[in-house]
Design a protein around this motif. Sequence first.
Motif, PDB file in Angstrom:
ATOM      1  N   SER B 120       0.854  -1.179   0.000  1.00 61.30           N
ATOM      2  CA  SER B 120       0.000   0.000   0.000  1.00 61.30           C
ATOM      3  C   SER B 120       0.890   1.229   0.000  1.00 61.30           C
ATOM      4  O   SER B 120       1.948   1.233   0.638  1.00 61.30           O
ATOM      5  N   PRO B 121       0.493   2.271  -0.753  1.00 61.62           N
ATOM      6  CA  PRO B 121       1.333   3.472  -0.775  1.00 61.62           C
ATOM      7  C   PRO B 121       1.341   4.200   0.570  1.00 61.62           C
ATOM      8  O   PRO B 121       2.239   4.989   0.846  1.00 61.62           O
ATOM      9  N   VAL B 122       0.354   3.884   1.427  1.00 62.96           N
ATOM     10  CA  VAL B 122       0.289   4.620   2.689  1.00 62.96           C
ATOM     11  C   VAL B 122       0.802   3.820   3.875  1.00 62.96           C
ATOM     12  O   VAL B 122       1.003   4.360   4.957  1.00 62.96           O
ATOM     13  N   LEU B 123       1.003   2.513   3.672  1.00 62.66           N
ATOM     14  CA  LEU B 123       1.452   1.690   4.803  1.00 62.66           C
ATOM     15  C   LEU B 123       2.593   0.778   4.358  1.00 62.66           C
ATOM     16  O   LEU B 123       2.474   0.023   3.399  1.00 62.66           O
ATOM     17  N   ASP B 124       3.709   0.878   5.078  1.00 60.78           N
ATOM     18  CA  ASP B 124       4.882   0.055   4.777  1.00 60.78           C
ATOM     19  C   ASP B 124       4.946  -1.049   5.831  1.00 60.78           C
ATOM     20  O   ASP B 124       4.934  -0.772   7.028  1.00 60.78           O
ATOM     21  N   ILE B 125       4.983  -2.311   5.383  1.00 63.73           N
ATOM     22  CA  ILE B 125       4.983  -3.432   6.324  1.00 63.73           C
ATOM     23  C   ILE B 125       6.270  -4.228   6.197  1.00 63.73           C
ATOM     24  O   ILE B 125       6.709  -4.552   5.088  1.00 63.73           O
ATOM     25  N   VAL B 135      10.677 -26.566  13.018  1.00 66.01           N
ATOM     26  CA  VAL B 135       9.345 -26.011  12.846  1.00 66.01           C
ATOM     27  C   VAL B 135       9.105 -24.930  13.901  1.00 66.01           C
ATOM     28  O   VAL B 135       9.747 -24.914  14.931  1.00 66.01           O
ATOM     29  N   SER B 136       8.173 -24.030  13.614  1.00 67.25           N
ATOM     30  CA  SER B 136       8.001 -22.859  14.463  1.00 67.25           C
ATOM     31  C   SER B 136       6.654 -22.870  15.176  1.00 67.25           C
ATOM     32  O   SER B 136       5.688 -23.459  14.694  1.00 67.25           O
ATOM     33  N   GLY B 137       6.600 -22.209  16.321  1.00 69.61           N
ATOM     34  CA  GLY B 137       5.330 -22.038  17.031  1.00 69.61           C
ATOM     35  C   GLY B 137       4.760 -20.648  16.819  1.00 69.61           C
ATOM     36  O   GLY B 137       3.725 -20.306  17.378  1.00 69.61           O
ATOM     37  N   ASP B 138       5.462 -19.834  16.037  1.00 70.53           N
ATOM     38  CA  ASP B 138       4.977 -18.476  15.759  1.00 70.53           C
ATOM     39  C   ASP B 138       4.198 -18.466  14.443  1.00 70.53           C
ATOM     40  O   ASP B 138       4.496 -19.227  13.532  1.00 70.53           O
ATOM     41  N   TYR B 139       3.242 -17.578  14.404  1.00 71.27           N
ATOM     42  CA  TYR B 139       2.431 -17.500  13.183  1.00 71.27           C
ATOM     43  C   TYR B 139       2.044 -16.045  12.946  1.00 71.27           C
ATOM     44  O   TYR B 139       1.841 -15.286  13.889  1.00 71.27           O
ATOM     45  N   TYR B 140       1.961 -15.654  11.686  1.00 73.49           N
ATOM     46  CA  TYR B 140       1.406 -14.336  11.384  1.00 73.49           C
ATOM     47  C   TYR B 140       0.527 -14.445  10.155  1.00 73.49           C
ATOM     48  O   TYR B 140       0.642 -15.397   9.373  1.00 73.49           O
ATOM     49  N   HIS B 141      -0.333 -13.481  10.013  1.00 75.67           N
ATOM     50  CA  HIS B 141      -1.334 -13.585   8.955  1.00 75.67           C
ATOM     51  C   HIS B 141      -1.766 -12.182   8.545  1.00 75.67           C
ATOM     52  O   HIS B 141      -1.796 -11.281   9.374  1.00 75.67           O
ATOM     53  N   PHE B 142      -2.055 -12.007   7.267  1.00 74.84           N
ATOM     54  CA  PHE B 142      -2.624 -10.735   6.794  1.00 74.84           C
ATOM     55  C   PHE B 142      -3.977 -11.013   6.177  1.00 74.84           C
ATOM     56  O   PHE B 142      -4.153 -12.023   5.499  1.00 74.84           O
ATOM     57  N   ASN B 147     -11.214  -3.282   1.334  1.00 81.29           N
ATOM     58  CA  ASN B 147     -12.119  -2.246   1.817  1.00 81.29           C
ATOM     59  C   ASN B 147     -11.362  -1.222   2.670  1.00 81.29           C
ATOM     60  O   ASN B 147     -11.844  -0.770   3.693  1.00 81.29           O
ATOM     61  N   ASP B 148     -10.115  -0.975   2.229  1.00 80.83           N
ATOM     62  CA  ASP B 148      -9.262  -0.023   2.938  1.00 80.83           C
ATOM     63  C   ASP B 148      -8.897  -0.424   4.355  1.00 80.83           C
ATOM     64  O   ASP B 148      -8.594   0.430   5.192  1.00 80.83           O
ATOM     65  N   HIS B 149      -8.951  -1.719   4.614  1.00 79.86           N
ATOM     66  CA  HIS B 149      -8.482  -2.204   5.908  1.00 79.86           C
ATOM     67  C   HIS B 149      -7.527  -3.378   5.677  1.00 79.86           C
ATOM     68  O   HIS B 149      -7.748  -4.179   4.784  1.00 79.86           O
ATOM     69  N   ILE B 150      -6.485  -3.432   6.484  1.00 74.46           N
ATOM     70  CA  ILE B 150      -5.617  -4.612   6.463  1.00 74.46           C
ATOM     71  C   ILE B 150      -5.648  -5.234   7.847  1.00 74.46           C
ATOM     72  O   ILE B 150      -5.389  -4.563   8.849  1.00 74.46           O
ATOM     73  N   GLY B 151      -6.027  -6.492   7.903  1.00 68.82           N
ATOM     74  CA  GLY B 151      -6.039  -7.221   9.173  1.00 68.82           C
ATOM     75  C   GLY B 151      -4.684  -7.869   9.391  1.00 68.82           C
ATOM     76  O   GLY B 151      -4.074  -8.388   8.456  1.00 68.82           O
ATOM     77  N   ILE B 152      -4.209  -7.791  10.621  1.00 67.91           N
ATOM     78  CA  ILE B 152      -2.870  -8.300  10.924  1.00 67.91           C
ATOM     79  C   ILE B 152      -2.927  -9.151  12.182  1.00 67.91           C
ATOM     80  O   ILE B 152      -3.445  -8.708  13.211  1.00 67.91           O
ATOM     81  N   SER B 212      -6.525  -4.272  13.156  1.00 74.15           N
ATOM     82  CA  SER B 212      -7.027  -3.902  11.841  1.00 74.15           C
ATOM     83  C   SER B 212      -6.576  -2.472  11.567  1.00 74.15           C
ATOM     84  O   SER B 212      -6.857  -1.559  12.344  1.00 74.15           O
ATOM     85  N   TYR B 213      -5.832  -2.308  10.472  1.00 73.97           N
ATOM     86  CA  TYR B 213      -5.318  -0.978  10.140  1.00 73.97           C
ATOM     87  C   TYR B 213      -6.226  -0.323   9.109  1.00 73.97           C
ATOM     88  O   TYR B 213      -6.472  -0.874   8.027  1.00 73.97           O
ATOM     89  N   ASP B 214      -6.717   0.845   9.441  1.00 74.32           N
ATOM     90  CA  ASP B 214      -7.605   1.601   8.558  1.00 74.32           C
ATOM     91  C   ASP B 214      -6.744   2.500   7.681  1.00 74.32           C
ATOM     92  O   ASP B 214      -6.134   3.466   8.164  1.00 74.32           O
ATOM     93  N   LEU B 215      -6.681   2.161   6.381  1.00 78.61           N
ATOM     94  CA  LEU B 215      -5.770   2.872   5.486  1.00 78.61           C
ATOM     95  C   LEU B 215      -6.235   4.296   5.186  1.00 78.61           C
ATOM     96  O   LEU B 215      -5.460   5.107   4.684  1.00 78.61           O
ATOM     97  N   LYS B 216      -7.509   4.595   5.458  1.00 80.73           N
ATOM     98  CA  LYS B 216      -8.028   5.936   5.191  1.00 80.73           C
ATOM     99  C   LYS B 216      -7.906   6.831   6.406  1.00 80.73           C
ATOM    100  O   LYS B 216      -7.421   7.950   6.328  1.00 80.73           O
TER     101      LYS B 216
END
Lengths: 132, 337
Positions: B120-125, B135-142, B147-152, B212-216
């Motif tokens: 996204s031009p407004v959010l750098d991840i 194997v790992s016990g950590d997990y991440y998800h997007f 709809n202008d939201h990114i769930g993390i 949840s990041y609101d891009l607007k």
Amino acid sequence: MSQTCVEVRSEWSIVAARQAGRTIAKEVGFGSVDQARITTAISELARNIYLYAKVGEICIEKVVEANKVGVKVSASDNGPGIKDLRRVMEDGYTTSGGLGAGLPGVKRLMDEFLIDSKEGEGTKIHAVKWLR
Amino acid sequence: MEKTDVSLQEMYKSILEGYLHTGSEHALYEAQQFSRQLIKENMTPEEMVNLHVVVARELIPDLPSEVLEANDFLLEVMVGYGLAYREHQSLRDRQQQLESELAVAAQMQQELLPKRIPKSPVLDIGIKTVAADVVSGDYYHFIEDGNDHIGIAVADIIGKGVPAALSMSMIKYAIDSLPEQRLQPSALLENLNRVVEQNISSNMFITMIYGSYDLKEHKFQYSGAGHEPGFYYNHSSRQFVDLNTKGLVLGVMKKAVFKEYEQKLSPGDLIILLSDGVTECRAESGFIERSELTEIIRKYEHLSAQEIVENVYSELEQFQNFQLQDDFTLMILRREV
């Protein structure tokens, strides 16, 4: 050639079973390495009887089949039997703290290995070593 | 088998004969080479002793009978070693097999992770995750809802290794199967909690932070389930604030409630989410302090989000002498404009 049987109920009878096995192995014509292997296998089987079933029997006989000759060792007892045969036959499994010994060891030392065990009824093992 | 024995016997005979004549170091070197050959051909210790006895008897015909008997005695002793040696070989084979199965599991696990970072031009991840073991016990998800939201999500399955990896797939599919419409962080965690509570044994727990990041509007709404607190970094004041959350670890109680929080971001501000493997970096000098971590992040603030997490990881890796104690996951979000 007839069968030699040794009743196992003490550590001394383990030695007697070994002796009987060695005598027959020599008669059949096994070399010193295989004699030592057969004797070690008998020793393990007798020890298992002594440790877990307390009383049992080891029988050793010469076997002749088609064009081969060998030694057959039979171990039988009416002890507690083995609950999980698969685990007992796994490498690394041990109850007596021996390295490499136990039933997988006997199987390696001999050419044929058959085991039949029922929980609460006892265990029967037949193992054969063929002369090469 | 018989054939190799014969050729090994010939080989051994000539080496030993050479040694008996010359007593030279060269013959001993050949003996060393020979022992490699033995191991390669899977010769057992008792077979080797027997080989020696046979060859020695040929080379030295008048050996005293006591020596011959002593050799037989040694042979008996070596049978036990032979058994231990063969058991060792078979256990080693099995270990290799288990390791390759584990490598397949690790690869499958990698496939559970997002294939790409949302752009996204407004959010750098930026995201960095490293397993302490295979194997790992950590997990991440997007979750991009278009709809202008990114769930993390960042989750940590308590416990390492295979059990952790197995429950990770449950987390992924539970999140994926949630309703299409955007879920509020608290509602999402409540849903997940129910799934986890019903499906995993009572001695396993999962901590998680979901936001949840609101891009607007540039606000970050988040809820946590007993997870390591993240940070909010204020670019203009250069201050870090802990993102503390109230909420029970997932899987403990059937009906858990997760409080929701909101953080507004100005351009240059950061949201930092992490697993406890980041703060539980250990060295001889003790655990790393959260303040030390923020110090490192501040040092790299001028770089891209991905470069920051990479640099933090390199420093902490050095700090722990390249021995990761726990799975490491660090995620940084930066409002660009």
